[in-house]
Structures are given as C-alpha cells and as structure tokens.
Write a protein that holds these residues in place. Structure first.
Motif, short mmCIF file in Angstrom:
data_model
loop_
_atom_site.label_atom_id
_atom_site.label_comp_id
_atom_site.label_asym_id
_atom_site.label_seq_id
_atom_site.Cartn_x
_atom_site.Cartn_y
_atom_site.Cartn_z
N UNK A 247 0.85 -1.40 0.13
CA UNK A 247 -0.17 0.45 -0.25
C UNK A 247 0.79 1.54 -0.15
N UNK B 118 -0.60 4.12 0.65
CA UNK B 118 -1.28 5.30 1.36
C UNK B 118 -0.80 6.59 2.13
N UNK C 195 -12.74 -5.61 -0.82
CA UNK C 195 -13.15 -6.46 -0.39
C UNK C 195 -15.29 -5.95 -0.58
N UNK C 196 -15.38 -4.78 -1.07
CA UNK C 196 -15.66 -3.75 -1.23
C UNK C 196 -16.94 -5.15 -2.05
N UNK C 197 -18.74 -5.18 -1.75
CA UNK C 197 -19.80 -6.06 -2.65
C UNK C 197 -19.15 -5.80 -4.23
N UNK D 213 -16.85 -17.64 6.96
CA UNK D 213 -16.70 -17.32 8.51
C UNK D 213 -18.08 -18.42 8.46
N UNK E 83 -1.31 -4.45 8.34
CA UNK E 83 -2.65 -4.41 7.65
C UNK E 83 -3.71 -4.67 9.12
N UNK F 133 -11.43 -13.15 12.85
CA UNK F 133 -11.80 -12.35 11.21
C UNK F 133 -13.22 -12.50 11.68
N UNK F 134 -14.17 -11.20 11.63
CA UNK F 134 -16.10 -11.12 11.61
C UNK F 134 -16.38 -10.80 10.19
N UNK F 135 -17.28 -10.84 10.09
CA UNK F 135 -18.15 -10.41 8.75
C UNK F 135 -18.15 -9.18 8.63
N UNK G 80 -11.80 -3.06 7.60
CA UNK G 80 -10.60 -3.16 7.45
C UNK G 80 -9.89 -2.04 6.51
N UNK H 77 -5.31 -0.21 5.65
CA UNK H 77 -4.05 -0.52 5.75
C UNK H 77 -3.58 0.30 5.95
N UNK I 186 -17.03 -0.20 2.97
CA UNK I 186 -16.44 -1.57 2.78
C UNK I 186 -17.18 -2.11 2.19
N UNK I 187 -18.77 -1.83 2.56
CA UNK I 187 -20.01 -2.67 2.67
C UNK I 187 -20.57 -2.04 1.29
#
Ligand SMILES: [Cu+2]
Lengths: 499, 275
Positions: free
Chosen positions: A238, A240, A434-436, A477, B152, B166-168, B172, B174, B265-266
């Motif tokens: 990264x 950043x 990791x975004x949907x 998970x 990370x 890790x949980x759903x 995250x 960096x 992130x979502x």
C-alpha cells in the motif's frame, strides 16, 4: 516534423522524425532528464529484437521518437494522458514583455523559468525559440515572459510547464515502483524475480482488478485504488502515505508505460509474421523440407532460395512496406490505444449493478452455493468444492493461449505466462478489494488476463451474481468447516438443499 | 606537553557538558512538532518512561561531571607536579574499591526496583486510573498485522468487541491505525511473515511482532493528532516502506470514522440511474 525539447533550465533542440508526415501535429518532446539520477533505459521486447535489422531499427526509432527515454520523456499528445502543466490563454498585452492571461483551474504558483508551450497563434510552432516564465503576479494575472521575440496575440493558447506531471510521475515511479515493476514497466525490476505473483508487466495494457466491463482497460480510479491500498496477499504494497498528487501522477505514468508497452507489442505483432528472423528461418526451413520431400518422390521441383536470398528479399520488401504501409499501421495502433483508454474513462464502461445487493440471507447464500456448484458457472472446477482454490482444473495441463502447446506445469496460468492458483475463498482475502461491488465486478467481468471468467450480462443475471457474492463472502465465516473425516475435503458444500 | 593534554581533556568535557545542557532549548532533542514541550511523550505511560529516562539522565550527568572533575584534577596535578614532590598511588586502595563497588550497586539496584512499576504498567497490567480511582478499562481497538511491507489493520464493527477470529462485519484499513484519544486502548499485534516491531516514537511504545504470537500492546494518547507509526525491526529490503499513520481522534470522530469506513467497505455500487 519537428520536436520541441522542453526542459527546465535548458534550451530548445530540434530533431528529425524518421517517418515524415505520419502524425500531423501534437508532438512535443519533454526533456525530463535534467539532473534526474542515473541513466535508465527502456528495454525492448524479445519479439522486437527478433525483427530483421531494418524493421527492428524502424520500430525502435518509432518508439524512441514517440515515447523517448526514461530520462527524456516524449509526450505523444494524442493519448489520453494528463501530461500536466497549466493551460491558459492570452487576454491582452501588458507592456512589451508581459501579457495578462486567463488560466484554467487554480493558478497557485508558477515558478520562474518554467517553459511555455504555445498551442496556437503566431508564436506557436516548433521554430520559435523557447519562451519561459520570468514572473507571474497571481492577482493581476500578469505573466512576464523571457525569450520572446514577438508578443503573442490575445486569444493565443498556451501551456505552462507542459509535461510536469509525467515528469513527477516518472520520479515517483523510479523511487517507489521501479525495483519491482522495472524501468520499462515489464515487471522485471531487480526485486521482481523473487516475488510470486510476479509484479505486473504493464506492457500488455492489461490490468486485473478493474471496474470496467470485460475487454476494457482499467480506469484511473482503479489504478488509484490499487496504489493506495495495495493488493493484499501479494507483494504489491500500500502507498497510502504517498500523497494525493504523487499518487495521481504515478498512475498517469503507469498508464503511459502501459500504452508504450502495448504500442510496441501491437506494432511488432504486425511485423513479426513477415519480418522476423524466426519467421524467415521458418519459411526457409519449410521450403527446404518441401523440396526434399518432392526430391524424394522424384517429382519435378525448383530449388528453394538460399536463406541469404530470402533475407535479402524480406529486407527489400520491408523497405517498400515501411514506405507504404507502416505509417498506416502506426496510425491504426495509436488510434486503437487512444480509443481503448479513452473509453475506459467513460461512465458506460464501468460496471454498475442494475439492482442493490440482494439481502444477505441464508436463502440467498444457498442460491449462491447452488450456482457455485452448477455447471453453468463451474466455479467449483477451479475454486474447489470447499472453496479452497484446489479444484480439478488445478491438476490439469493447460495449453498456452493461441497454441496447442501445453504449459510445462500443472494448473492455470495467466496471460503473462505465470502459474496462477485460483483464490482460496475461505481466507476472506480479496486482492481486488473486499467491497461487495468489487466482488460483483470480479464475477461480472472476470479477472482480466487470468482464467477467471466473466459471467456478467450473459451467463448470469445481476441478482444471481449477488447471490454468488453473498455465498462467497460467507465462506470465511461459515460454520461448514471441512471435516477431517472427509479427508479434509468437501464439507457439505455439494449437498442438495433439503427443501 | 602534559599540560596540553590535561587542558584538552578538561575542555572537551566542558564542551560536551555545555552542548548537552543547552541542546533541549536549541531543539536538538526528541522530535517536537509544536504540541510537545521539549519532545515530551504524548501518552501517560510515555511520560512515565520519560521520567525514568530523565532520572537516569540525571544520575548519569552527575556521575559524568564528578568523574570528569576527578579526571581533570588528576591530569592537571600529574602535569604540574614538581620533581621533588612525592606521588600518591591509589592503586590497591581497599576502601576506594569498596566505595566504587557499593555506590554503583546501590544506584543500579535502586533503578531496577524503581522502574518495576513502569515496566509492569507497560507489560503486565493497566495503569491509568479513572477519576474514581479505579483502573481504566482497556479497550481492544484493533488487530494489527505486520507484513512485508505494510500494516494491515482489522477493527470490530461499531459497538462490537474485537474477536480473535475475523468477523463478517469487521472493518479493514491499511497503514492507518485509528484510536480514540484518551482511552486506554490495546492492539493485538501479529505478523504474517518475519519479525517486525510496532513503534510509535511520540508515545514511547515499541513492541516486536513475533511470528506465531498474538501480542497485546496497550497505550493511550493524550493529544488528538496524527502520529508517525513505524517498523523498528529490520525486516527486509522494504523495511523503510513500513511507515504508517496512527490517528488519535475524539471518541465521536472515531465512531463516525468507523461508520464511514464501514459504509464504504459494504458499498454495493448501486447508483440510481440518472433520469
Ligand atoms: Cu517491518
């Protein structure tokens, strides 16, 4: 056709172009070398070195004239690259060495001695001497010029410090990226050979993790994200803290290297079949074999030309080709690249789901699981029954693309010829983000340059892709741990649903 | 000639002392960027570590001055001694040997015992008292994974606690560790590959990340600002690249930041088609 060398603190220089009249205008030579570290060189492809000497020389000089060297970059203006500089136009004259100007965008600081490139007006053109900034007043917008013989007229357009961004991009790249990605962007920097996966070779113009539809290039945004956040699970780190401007310009430089590399690749591919040492040796060998065959059958046959003669014929043929067809080939290649990279930035090229993510329920994941195990997608053949990236495809020998010859190693390979494992989906590590939406795009357009196929549009509907996303995202998970009793393989993933 | 050397070593000692004495006011000291006074640590424990440091510095300074005065005196006496004067040999003096053995031992023993409290606070127990006198609760903010060559970081979702697995809904980032200012926070430090070290100079926090180990590290931040966060263990050719940012922000800002990152992130990328 002339070039202009623009180099801070240096004077102008003109050189001749080897193929006259091909590109009408829009060349400018940026000397970005001024005191910039050790000499670095762009390497050429093996296929380029394999061309017969005239063709090789011609390709190399074309590349050099169109892109320069790492220390003396050339900006080929037709390509959609932000070479940098502040654009403006003359509003009125103010004294005999100064003009009042209007500048596009913010006109923060203009350093003295910055070269000015004139785009229009009587002072434009390659023969005028180098004009530089002698002073700028941000309030009155008065620009004092040095080196002018005649003052430009009102309305004349210009760029101050043309190429500054590419220059800075080169600098950032050499400092941070070169040791992996190589001076030419061929992924063969000094540390590159020790890494797996290998650093990206930009010269195919191909990037893996893009937001664009399949077959399309990467957007600036994609590359920006990659540089900012790195690629988890690989050695791409990264950056950043690099700074917004530095990130922006290094992305431009990467795009520019990608265009340079693909330009070479396509141009050489155009010539290779007729004008390479290998193809000539091939045709000689074939002719001799045919002759021997006929002789054996006691048929009438003409003795084939000697290798020497064939080479001579090829050379003279190339002389004709380079006059008649080469300019068109160059033009066509440049057009193709311009179009592709321009299209990548258009909103229509970016994959936008037609519906919101389907609610992440047990039913949706189950639908996703069934799709994953179905023959419609065949995800399991690569990613394995349990999602661990150990599907049957990793055991097979695969042919090299476009040939029948097989790779020496088992398993999948990417376009660059590197062995490649399908992702272990149980780790929750996503290289492209990791975004949907990232996963949606990976499945929609595939991972470019790799065997991971595109499913969007035709094979799968958007809601089906979302079901798959929900399923894949639940894998790390999930309580379905593979039971040791089943040989560490296969939990209950391939079971049919109970209802 | 003897006098020259005597003067030379005396002057050297004096210059060393003067330069050290004025260096804090000249800015030749711990890095200061405006908030800190003379590079003062920005965490409660860091200040205690600084106190220890200064205590030792005082002891060392007094010792340095005393030994140099003695040395200067001995040199000068030796250089100016008259031929008829009788010299005094201290070699083999039993009482002197007893003194210079006992005094340093007492000092060392004192340091060893005196620092135990800070050491325990740093490695074994929480150390900050709330206003009601009870120790402050340690808040586990994140799992920090060092790898060649980046950091990370995994946070629990807002309102959740950090789980070892890790949980759903984890968040995250960096190279950017966010923590709420003032809270006693802890991170779980681990490494993906070789040995690294988590180092925030301004907080005086330094801890090795060891392969195969989950190491808790706790600290607080006294000032809301960005801190430099580094790797302090030569971990490979890209060691220098492991520079990151520790962002201390108010609890509200921290929670708001979590919301923002979580939303990004979502993101499902759906945008209402323009009419
Ligand atoms: Cu490190």
């Amino acid at each position: 056709m002339m070039f202009r060398v623009i180099c801070p603190n240096s004077t102008s220089r003109t050189t001749r172009l080897s193929f006259q009249g091909v590109i009408v205008c829009g060349w400018a030579l940026l000397s970005l070398g001024c005191g910039a570290g050790p000499q670095a060189e762009f390497k050429y492809r093996e296929a380029t070195d394999d061309l017969i000497s005239d063709a090789e020389r011609s390709v190399k000089s074309t590349l050099k004239d169109s892109f320069g060297t790492p220390n003396e970059l050339v900006a080929w203006e037709r390509f959609p690259i932000n070479y940098g500089g502040i654009k403006g136009a003359v509003a009125s004259a103010a004294g005999d060495k100064a003009v009042i100007v209007t500048l596009e965008g913010e006109s923060e600081k203009i350093r003295n001695k910055t070269p000015i490139l004139w785009l229009t007006g009587s002072v434009a053109g390659d023969k005028t001497p180098l004009v530089t900034v002698a002073g700028f007043n941000a309030e009155t917008k008065q620009l004092t010029l040095a080196g002018v013989s005649e003052l430009p007229n009102a309305g004349d357009r210009f760029v101050v410090g043309f190429g500054e961004d590419l220059q800075l991009g080169r600098h950032v790249y050499m400092k941070n990226c070169m040791h992996c990605h190589g001076v030419s962007g061929d992924g063969d920097g000094p540390t590159g050979q020790f890494l797996n996966p290998r650093p990206r070779d930009y010269r195919n113009g191909q990037f893996k993790f893009t937001a664009t539809k399949s077959g399309e290039k990467a957007t600036r945004d994609d590359l920006h994200r990659i540089v900012k956040y790195g690629i988890p699970g690989t050695y791409m780190p990264s950056f950043l803290l690099l700074g917004e401007r530095e990130t922006k310009v290094v992305v431009e430089y990467v795009r520019w290297l990608a265009i340079r590399g693909e330009f070479e690749k396509r141009l050489v591919a155009e010539l290779s079949s007729d004008y390479s040492e290998t193809s000539i040796a091939d045709s000689v060998r074939k002719a001799e074999a045919a002759y021997a065959e006929k002789k054996k059958n006691k048929e009438e046959a003409e003795k084939p030309l000697s290798a020497n003669k064939v080479a001579k014929a090829a050379a003279s043929e190339f002389a004709k080709y380079s006059k008649e067809d080469l300019p068109a080939a160059i033009e066509e290649t440049a057009n193709l690249l311009t179009d592709a990279w321009t299209r990548a930035e258009e909103p229509d090229t970016v994959i936008v789901p037609s519906i919101h993510r389907v609610d992440d329920t047990a039913e949706s994941r189950e639908r996703g699981r069934l799709l994953y195990m179905s023959d419609k997608t065949k995800c399991y053949t690569c990613h394995g029954m349990t999602g661990r990236g150990d599907g049957a495809a990793t055991e097979d020998f695969w042919p090299k693309p476009g040939t029948t010859e097989k790779f020496a190693n088992r398993g999948l390979h990417d376009e660059w010829g590197n062995q490649l494992k399908p992702r272990n989906l149980t780790l929750g590590q996503y290289r492209g983000g990791r975004r949907p939406i990232d996963l949606f795009r990976r499945m929609y357009a595939g991972i470019k340059g790799t065997p991971m196929p595109a499913f969007g549009g035709t094979a799968l509907k958007d809601n089906e892709i979302w079901d798959l996303v929900n399923f894949v995202m639940s894998l790390p998970y999930s309580s379905r741990q593979p039971s040791p009793a089943a040989g560490g393989n296969m939990a209950k993933l391939d079971e049919k649903p109970a209802h | 000639m003897g006098r020259f050397w005597a003067l030379f070593f005396i002057v050297t000692a004096v210059i060393t002392f003067v330069v050290s004495w004025i260096s804090p006011s000249m800015g030749w000291w711990f890095p200061t960027d405006g908030v800190a006074v003379f590079g003062m640590a920005q965490s409660t424990l860091g200040r205690k570590i600084d106190d220890l440091f200064y205590l030792i510095l005082w002891i060392v300074s007094v010792t340095f001055v005393a030994t140099n005065v003695a040395l200067g005196y001995a040199l000068w006496r030796g250089a100016t001694i008259k031929p008829e004067e009788k010299v005094w040999f201290s070699h083999g003096s039993h009482s002197l040997e007893v003194i210079w053995t006992i005094v340093p031992s007492v000092i060392l023993l004192f340091i060893a015992l005196y620092q135990l409290d800070v050491w325990a606070a740093y490695r074994v127990r929480g150390f900050i008292k709330d206003s009601d006198g009870k120790p402050k609760q340690i808040v586990a903010v994140a799992e920090v994974t060092a790898r060649q060559f980046e950091w990370r970081i995994r946070y629990p979702a807002r309102g959740k606690t950090l789980k070892p697995i890790p949980q759903a809904d984890d968040i995250y980032t960096v190279n950017e560790l966010h923590v709420p200012t003032g809270d006693l926070v802890s991170i779980t430090l681990r490494t993906d590959d070789v040995q690294h070290a988590f180092f925030v100079p301004e907080l005086r926090v330094k801890q090795d990340a060891v392969p195969g180990k989950l190491i808790p590290v706790w600290f607080d931040t006294l000032v809301t600002k960005d801190y430099e966060m580094l790797c302090a263990e030569l971990c490979g050719w890209g060691h220098y690249k492991m520079k990151a940012k520790l962002v201390a922000q108010s609890t509200e800002d921290f929670e708001a930041w979590k919301d923002k990152v979580s939303e990004e992130q979502f993101d499902d990328g759906y945008r209402k088609p323009a009419e």
